[in-house]
Scaffold this motif. Structure first.
Motif, PDB file in Angstrom:
ATOM      1  N   ILE A  54       0.834  -1.207   0.000  1.00 49.94           N
ATOM      2  CA  ILE A  54       0.000   0.000   0.000  1.00 49.94           C
ATOM      3  C   ILE A  54       0.868   1.255   0.000  1.00 49.94           C
ATOM      4  CG2 ILE A  54      -1.632   1.363   1.364  1.00 49.94           C
ATOM      5  CD1 ILE A  54      -2.748  -1.374   2.375  1.00 49.94           C
ATOM      6  N   ALA A  55       1.859   1.301   0.902  1.00 52.39           N
ATOM      7  CA  ALA A  55       2.684   2.508   1.039  1.00 52.39           C
ATOM      8  C   ALA A  55       3.548   2.751  -0.194  1.00 52.39           C
ATOM      9  CB  ALA A  55       3.557   2.396   2.286  1.00 52.39           C
ATOM     10  N   LEU A  56       4.207   1.717  -0.679  1.00 52.43           N
ATOM     11  CA  LEU A  56       5.127   1.908  -1.798  1.00 52.43           C
ATOM     12  C   LEU A  56       4.381   2.151  -3.110  1.00 52.43           C
ATOM     13  CD1 LEU A  56       7.864  -0.733  -0.916  1.00 52.43           C
ATOM     14  CD2 LEU A  56       7.937   1.753  -0.619  1.00 52.43           C
ATOM     15  N   SER A  57       3.220   1.508  -3.290  1.00 52.75           N
ATOM     16  CA  SER A  57       2.424   1.769  -4.495  1.00 52.75           C
ATOM     17  C   SER A  57       1.942   3.213  -4.512  1.00 52.75           C
ATOM     18  CB  SER A  57       1.232   0.805  -4.559  1.00 52.75           C
ATOM     19  OG  SER A  57       1.662  -0.525  -4.719  1.00 52.75           O
ATOM     20  N   ALA A  58       1.497   3.705  -3.353  1.00 52.64           N
ATOM     21  CA  ALA A  58       1.047   5.100  -3.278  1.00 52.64           C
ATOM     22  C   ALA A  58       2.199   6.062  -3.515  1.00 52.64           C
ATOM     23  CB  ALA A  58       0.403   5.362  -1.915  1.00 52.64           C
ATOM     24  N   ALA A  59       3.391   5.724  -2.999  1.00 49.49           N
ATOM     25  CA  ALA A  59       4.557   6.595  -3.192  1.00 49.49           C
ATOM     26  C   ALA A  59       4.947   6.707  -4.660  1.00 49.49           C
ATOM     27  CB  ALA A  59       5.736   6.068  -2.372  1.00 49.49           C
ATOM     28  N   ASP A  60       4.693   5.652  -5.415  1.00 52.18           N
ATOM     29  CA  ASP A  60       5.053   5.637  -6.836  1.00 52.18           C
ATOM     30  C   ASP A  60       3.947   6.152  -7.748  1.00 52.18           C
ATOM     31  OD1 ASP A  60       7.568   4.613  -6.327  1.00 52.18           O
ATOM     32  OD2 ASP A  60       6.964   2.521  -6.565  1.00 52.18           O
ATOM     33  N   HIS A  61       2.831   6.565  -7.177  1.00 51.02           N
ATOM     34  CA  HIS A  61       1.708   6.994  -8.017  1.00 51.02           C
ATOM     35  C   HIS A  61       2.091   8.251  -8.800  1.00 51.02           C
ATOM     36  CE1 HIS A  61      -2.301   8.055  -9.341  1.00 51.02           C
ATOM     37  NE2 HIS A  61      -2.718   6.864  -8.915  1.00 51.02           N
ATOM     38  N   PRO A  62       1.835   8.258 -10.098  1.00 49.40           N
ATOM     39  CA  PRO A  62       2.257   9.407 -10.922  1.00 49.40           C
ATOM     40  C   PRO A  62       1.619  10.729 -10.532  1.00 49.40           C
ATOM     41  CG  PRO A  62       0.858   7.871 -12.174  1.00 49.40           C
ATOM     42  CD  PRO A  62       1.235   7.187 -10.914  1.00 49.40           C
ATOM     43  N   ASP A  63       0.431  10.695  -9.907  1.00 51.50           N
ATOM     44  CA  ASP A  63      -0.224  11.953  -9.533  1.00 51.50           C
ATOM     45  C   ASP A  63       0.622  12.770  -8.568  1.00 51.50           C
ATOM     46  OD1 ASP A  63      -2.346  11.327 -11.117  1.00 51.50           O
ATOM     47  OD2 ASP A  63      -3.735  10.818  -9.502  1.00 51.50           O
ATOM     48  N   LEU A  64       1.389  12.094  -7.707  1.00 51.77           N
ATOM     49  CA  LEU A  64       2.201  12.823  -6.727  1.00 51.77           C
ATOM     50  C   LEU A  64       3.334  13.601  -7.381  1.00 51.77           C
ATOM     51  CD1 LEU A  64       2.573  10.335  -3.710  1.00 51.77           C
ATOM     52  CD2 LEU A  64       1.082  12.329  -3.918  1.00 51.77           C
ATOM     53  N   ARG A  65       3.771  13.149  -8.527  1.00 54.86           N
ATOM     54  CA  ARG A  65       4.903  13.813  -9.189  1.00 54.86           C
ATOM     55  C   ARG A  65       4.474  15.087  -9.900  1.00 54.86           C
ATOM     56  NH1 ARG A  65       9.145  10.415  -8.787  1.00 54.86           N
ATOM     57  NH2 ARG A  65       8.675   8.228  -8.335  1.00 54.86           N
ATOM     58  N   GLY A  66       3.180  15.328  -9.975  1.00 57.99           N
ATOM     59  CA  GLY A  66       2.708  16.509 -10.682  1.00 57.99           C
ATOM     60  C   GLY A  66       2.278  17.644  -9.788  1.00 57.99           C
ATOM     61  N   ILE A  67       2.505  17.533  -8.469  1.00 55.63           N
ATOM     62  CA  ILE A  67       2.033  18.589  -7.569  1.00 55.63           C
ATOM     63  C   ILE A  67       3.171  19.182  -6.740  1.00 55.63           C
ATOM     64  CG2 ILE A  67      -0.363  17.825  -7.443  1.00 55.63           C
ATOM     65  CD1 ILE A  67       0.272  16.351  -4.897  1.00 55.63           C
ATOM     66  N   GLY A  68       4.361  19.143  -7.285  1.00 58.11           N
ATOM     67  CA  GLY A  68       5.473  19.887  -6.704  1.00 58.11           C
ATOM     68  C   GLY A  68       6.001  19.356  -5.384  1.00 58.11           C
ATOM     69  N   LEU A  69       6.429  20.301  -4.522  1.00 57.11           N
ATOM     70  CA  LEU A  69       7.103  19.943  -3.277  1.00 57.11           C
ATOM     71  C   LEU A  69       6.221  19.124  -2.347  1.00 57.11           C
ATOM     72  CD1 LEU A  69       8.945  23.299  -2.424  1.00 57.11           C
ATOM     73  CD2 LEU A  69       9.833  21.294  -3.629  1.00 57.11           C
ATOM     74  N   ALA A  70       4.938  19.461  -2.292  1.00 58.30           N
ATOM     75  CA  ALA A  70       4.034  18.723  -1.403  1.00 58.30           C
ATOM     76  C   ALA A  70       3.939  17.263  -1.812  1.00 58.30           C
ATOM     77  CB  ALA A  70       2.645  19.366  -1.410  1.00 58.30           C
ATOM     78  N   GLY A  71       3.909  17.007  -3.115  1.00 57.67           N
ATOM     79  CA  GLY A  71       3.866  15.628  -3.594  1.00 57.67           C
ATOM     80  C   GLY A  71       5.109  14.861  -3.210  1.00 57.67           C
ATOM     81  N   SER A  72       6.264  15.516  -3.298  1.00 58.47           N
ATOM     82  CA  SER A  72       7.516  14.870  -2.898  1.00 58.47           C
ATOM     83  C   SER A  72       7.523  14.572  -1.403  1.00 58.47           C
ATOM     84  CB  SER A  72       8.708  15.768  -3.256  1.00 58.47           C
ATOM     85  OG  SER A  72       8.812  15.937  -4.654  1.00 58.47           O
ATOM     86  N   ALA A  73       6.992  15.516  -0.611  1.00 55.13           N
ATOM     87  CA  ALA A  73       6.947  15.304   0.838  1.00 55.13           C
ATOM     88  C   ALA A  73       6.045  14.128   1.201  1.00 55.13           C
ATOM     89  CB  ALA A  73       6.475  16.577   1.531  1.00 55.13           C
ATOM     90  N   VAL A  74       4.904  13.990   0.506  1.00 54.39           N
ATOM     91  CA  VAL A  74       4.030  12.842   0.753  1.00 54.39           C
ATOM     92  C   VAL A  74       4.753  11.548   0.403  1.00 54.39           C
ATOM     93  CG1 VAL A  74       1.922  11.669   0.033  1.00 54.39           C
ATOM     94  CG2 VAL A  74       1.876  14.103   0.462  1.00 54.39           C
ATOM     95  N   ARG A  75       5.489  11.575  -0.687  1.00 54.46           N
ATOM     96  CA  ARG A  75       6.283  10.395  -1.060  1.00 54.46           C
ATOM     97  C   ARG A  75       7.250  10.045   0.064  1.00 54.46           C
ATOM     98  NH1 ARG A  75       9.760  11.597  -4.917  1.00 54.46           N
ATOM     99  NH2 ARG A  75      10.408   9.430  -5.009  1.00 54.46           N
ATOM    100  N   GLY A  76       7.873  11.055   0.647  1.00 48.88           N
ATOM    101  CA  GLY A  76       8.791  10.808   1.750  1.00 48.88           C
ATOM    102  C   GLY A  76       8.105  10.161   2.935  1.00 48.88           C
ATOM    103  N   LEU A  77       6.913  10.643   3.290  1.00 49.43           N
ATOM    104  CA  LEU A  77       6.165  10.060   4.409  1.00 49.43           C
ATOM    105  C   LEU A  77       5.759   8.618   4.119  1.00 49.43           C
ATOM    106  CD1 LEU A  77       3.844  13.031   5.458  1.00 49.43           C
ATOM    107  CD2 LEU A  77       5.674  12.009   6.828  1.00 49.43           C
TER     108      LEU A  77
END
Length: 342
Positions: free
Chosen positions: A165-188
């Protein structure tokens, strides 16, 4: 007639704690139970809903501030009211903004349920948050819902599923399109996967993913992001994560080293400082440093008394200390204030 009387009596009982000023001067040892009960009833649609307010975003900001400051007496009034108001505002349509705010309210409730070891209610709140976030198209809230789902799966012992669940969500392409906040969510999300590996006893895997989270935090320039989602993400919060992760992986000496590298004053909230002190107390307990453990628990109480007195994990540690060795006036006092019996 009997059914109507019964329902009226139950409604009166449920409403009783909310009478008067709305804030009960509750024993802090019982605040967790009070908060859980009120959230449960709000989620079940029980009790009288407060008038829906268009200022719901301000109400959410205040509820988040209560959580960050560990003001659970206030949160026990504000967050259930917010959930009821959110449902009232979304009852006649799928307003994107209101759905997003209600999703965030449910995510805040989930974080509280996790603290209070209320997994069943946590599953319910997280699923509602996910559905509302998807309806609103709120990418950050969808990702945070996945992170909380991974936390609950890990607590259930479903380590493979939590990782997926965590790693699939981290790799979701939508997160890469919303800047710094998306990267921070990936980190969490990467941190969450790291902690799952720690719980599974995979120390090397845990450290590899923790390093990945640290690299993401460094790329973000050191700022603390996502205060209203995951409680903050920065190099400092990654370091905080290391304390509990190293403990879970079986290396309390490494956990203590991680703790020594943290400045508590620089953590982004009282809740984070309280969490750090709780993790450090656990570390001292595992190292057999009883006096340091008690001293740290007392520091946690000074930092966030309502959380220290209400949280089951802290109560369990206090109870263990009471029966595992000599006690002191300070420990017995803390136990009394936390509602823990020897």
């Amino acid at each position: 007639m009997h059914r109507r009387k019964l329902l009226a009596g139950l409604a009166a009982t449920a409403a009783a704690p909310l009478l008067g000023s709305g804030i009960v001067q509750a024993d802090e040892a019982l605040l967790g139970e009070l908060l859980v009960a009120r959230l449960r009833d709000a989620m079940l649609g029980l009790g009288t809903a407060a008038p829906a307010s268009e200022a719901i975003s301000t109400d959410f900001t205040r509820a988040l501030a209560d959580f960050d400051a560990c003001r659970y007496e206030s949160l026990a009034v504000r967050l259930p009211r917010l959930i009821r108001a959110g449902h009232a505002l979304t009852a006649n349509g799928e307003d994107t903004e209101q759905c997003s705010l209600l999703a965030k309210s449910y995510l805040l409730a989930t974080r509280m349920f996790v603290k209070m070891d209320e997994q069943q209610l946590g599953w319910m709140a997280t699923d509602r948050a996910r559905q509302l976030a998807e309806t609103a198209g709120d990418v950050l809230a969808v990702a945070e819902s996945a992170r909380q789902l991974a936390v609950l799966a890990r607590k259930a012992g479903w380590h493979d599923q939590a990782l997926s669940i965590a790693l699939s969500a981290a790799d979701h392409p939508d997160l890469r399109g919303i800047g710094l906040a998306g990267s921070a969510v990936r980190g969490l999300l990467v941190q969450s996967a790291s902690y799952t590996l720690a719980r599974r006893g995979d120390r090397d895997g845990m450290r590899e993913l923790t390093d990945e989270a640290a690299a993401i935090a460094k790329e973000l320039g050191g700022a603390t992001l996502l205060r209203d989602h995951g409680g903050g993400f920065s190099p400092l919060t990654v370091q905080l994560h290391k304390i509990s992760a190293e403990n879970q992986a079986g290396d309390p000496h490494a956990a203590l080293d991680a703790a020594r590298a943290i400045s508590l004053k620089e953590l982004p909230s009282v809740e984070r400082r309280s969490r750090a002190l709780g993790d450090i107390a656990v570390t001292y307990d595992r190292l057999g440093r009883r006096n340091d453990c008690v001293r740290t628990l007392l520091a946690a109480e000074r930092c966030a008394p309502q959380e220290t007195h209400a949280r089951p994990a802290t109560k369990s540690l206090i109870s263990s200390l009471l029966v595992s060795g000599p006690t002191s006036t300070e420990l017995r006092g803390l136990a009394t204030r936390s509602g823990v019996l020897a």
